[in-house]
Design a protein around this motif. Sequence first.
Motif, PDB file in Angstrom:
ATOM      1  N   UNK A  66      40.782  52.347  40.460  1.00 34.76           N
ATOM      2  CA  UNK A  66      41.920  52.895  39.728  1.00 34.76           C
ATOM      3  C   UNK A  66      42.531  54.069  40.482  1.00 34.76           C
ATOM      4  N   UNK A  67      41.685  54.962  40.981  1.00 39.52           N
ATOM      5  CA  UNK A  67      42.182  56.127  41.700  1.00 39.52           C
ATOM      6  C   UNK A  67      42.884  55.723  42.992  1.00 39.52           C
ATOM      7  N   UNK A  68      42.366  54.697  43.667  1.00 40.97           N
ATOM      8  CA  UNK A  68      43.007  54.220  44.891  1.00 40.97           C
ATOM      9  C   UNK A  68      44.411  53.705  44.593  1.00 40.97           C
ATOM     10  N   UNK A  69      44.517  52.845  43.576  1.00 40.61           N
ATOM     11  CA  UNK A  69      45.828  52.270  43.253  1.00 40.61           C
ATOM     12  C   UNK A  69      46.807  53.370  42.869  1.00 40.61           C
ATOM     13  N   UNK A  70      46.363  54.275  42.030  1.00 41.88           N
ATOM     14  CA  UNK A  70      47.244  55.358  41.588  1.00 41.88           C
ATOM     15  C   UNK A  70      47.693  56.217  42.771  1.00 41.88           C
ATOM     16  N   UNK A 121      49.452  49.291  34.731  1.00 38.85           N
ATOM     17  CA  UNK A 121      49.599  50.698  34.376  1.00 38.85           C
ATOM     18  C   UNK A 121      50.462  51.465  35.376  1.00 38.85           C
ATOM     19  N   UNK A 122      50.159  51.357  36.653  1.00 37.73           N
ATOM     20  CA  UNK A 122      50.797  52.246  37.619  1.00 37.73           C
ATOM     21  C   UNK A 122      52.105  51.693  38.180  1.00 37.73           C
ATOM     22  N   UNK A 170      41.869  38.818  32.775  1.00 34.53           N
ATOM     23  CA  UNK A 170      43.071  39.601  33.022  1.00 34.53           C
ATOM     24  C   UNK A 170      42.844  41.104  32.968  1.00 34.53           C
ATOM     25  N   UNK A 171      42.075  41.612  31.978  1.00 33.51           N
ATOM     26  CA  UNK A 171      41.860  43.061  31.896  1.00 33.51           C
ATOM     27  C   UNK A 171      41.160  43.648  33.109  1.00 33.51           C
ATOM     28  N   UNK A 172      40.384  42.841  33.820  1.00 38.54           N
ATOM     29  CA  UNK A 172      39.682  43.325  35.004  1.00 38.54           C
ATOM     30  C   UNK A 172      40.485  43.137  36.287  1.00 38.54           C
ATOM     31  N   UNK A 173      41.566  42.367  36.203  1.00 39.12           N
ATOM     32  CA  UNK A 173      42.315  41.990  37.396  1.00 39.12           C
ATOM     33  C   UNK A 173      43.653  42.698  37.500  1.00 39.12           C
ATOM     34  N   UNK A 175      46.331  53.479  24.019  1.00 39.76           N
ATOM     35  CA  UNK A 175      47.714  53.658  24.461  1.00 39.76           C
ATOM     36  C   UNK A 175      47.935  53.029  25.830  1.00 39.76           C
ATOM     37  N   UNK A 176      46.886  52.968  26.639  1.00 42.67           N
ATOM     38  CA  UNK A 176      46.944  52.347  27.966  1.00 42.67           C
ATOM     39  C   UNK A 176      46.599  50.864  27.884  1.00 42.67           C
ATOM     40  N   UNK A 177      45.511  50.544  27.212  1.00 50.58           N
ATOM     41  CA  UNK A 177      45.008  49.166  27.202  1.00 50.58           C
ATOM     42  C   UNK A 177      45.694  48.272  26.180  1.00 50.58           C
TER      43      UNK A 177
END
Length: 455
Positions: free
Chosen positions: A171-175, A265-266, A256-259, A398-400
């Motif tokens: 997550x941190x990498x993508x963001x 989100x970003x 889907x939630x893991x992929x 709010x995110x998921x």
Amino acid sequence: MKNIKRRQFLAQSSAVAVSAAAVLPRSGSGQDSPAEKLNLAVIGCTNQGGAIGSQAIKNSLTHCVALCDVVPSRAEGLKAKMKGQCDDAVVFDDFREMFTKMAGKIDVCTIGVPDHAHFPIAMLAMSLGINVYVEKPLAHTFEECELLMAAEQKYNVKCQMGNQGHSSNQRLQFQSWVDAGIIKNVRRVDACMNKGRRWHPWGDIQSFPAAEKMPQGMNWDVWAGTAPKHPYNGKYDPGNWRGWYDYGNGAFGDWGPHTLDTVHRFLKLGLPHEIRAEKIEKPNEFIFPHATTIAFDFAERGPDMPAMTINWYDGVKNRPASAEDVDIPSCGKAIFSDDLTFVGGTHSASLKIVGGERQDDVKASLPELPESETSTNHMNNFLRAAAGLDSYCNSSFAVSGPLTQVFMLGCIAQRLGENLQFDTKTKQITNNARANELLKGHAPRPGWEEYYKLA
């Protein structure tokens, strides 16, 4: 921790009533651990429910006070597995009874049960001021997600959906790559899940299966919950519920939630305006197809975020055509921007830059991942947030919630095999009346309606 006023939900055989209750105050220290441990209830004690429950029980921030499973022997089995870490936990086979008797003694709960049962348990817990960790996908219908998001705000509780990679360096990498302008101008994502599913060997189901003998002591009425109550059969439990429209959300809701969590989100995708059923292999009125290709079209969101499409492929041999050019994992994704191509897997798997005009320049100057107190174990992040030690949950509702709503729209397209037009402002499907009804799904069974009134 601050005092929380809780409403005690009294479940009866024919109706559900709401009254008030309160929790003993727990004072937060603002240090590395709370002044008192969080009282934990584990709901769903086998398979993934047992896995996330075990993580919570072993965490130094918790004390497990209750175990709930529709087959009580499964809860006893989790007790034995934990070897003394929850011996004094009270066992229940009905979450309503547990909350009626113990709401004032529970601070947090994990919910690891079939998809269709996430909503009533989470809504009841939240209405009592209890912080909830709900395994993915968040709920079973689009509307249930909408109500859970509203309840998160209304009851001011900490909520986490169990897409565990959203608390990882992935997550941190993508963001950080979005913030640094490495990931921008994305036009297309091809995502896939090409492993066999439980329902694939069943063939062409023509009806719901005949009644079989239930596991000893099973509370089948609670298992069915708000959903239609068919006679027990091993093709429903344990685990097989994933393939049925009445109870699960197929391969897309499962993977889907893991992929696609960081992509959604970003890249600020929100909800799609069109969902296209481009391939349906072995459609069925009862279970999910054996393979599907579903496309989602998203509008432009601002600078460096043009209109884009996500193509979802599930089924053993249903691979994206792009997999011939880039090495997409059997469970993973390829991301295509104007001048870079990325490939990644699921959960905590990192992205790799595999093509594009800028790849040499970009690879030479990749940003370092930021230090973050919320880059942590997903369960630990939830519990720390509930204890006041982290400011937020990484995959709050709010995110998921909007993420899961994308999957719910895809599941409707898989079920009907038709293209759908979606109004992102009114949140209605405008070209198909049956599809629009499926945003809500089945009406709740008599006696289970009250959960939909708590948001």
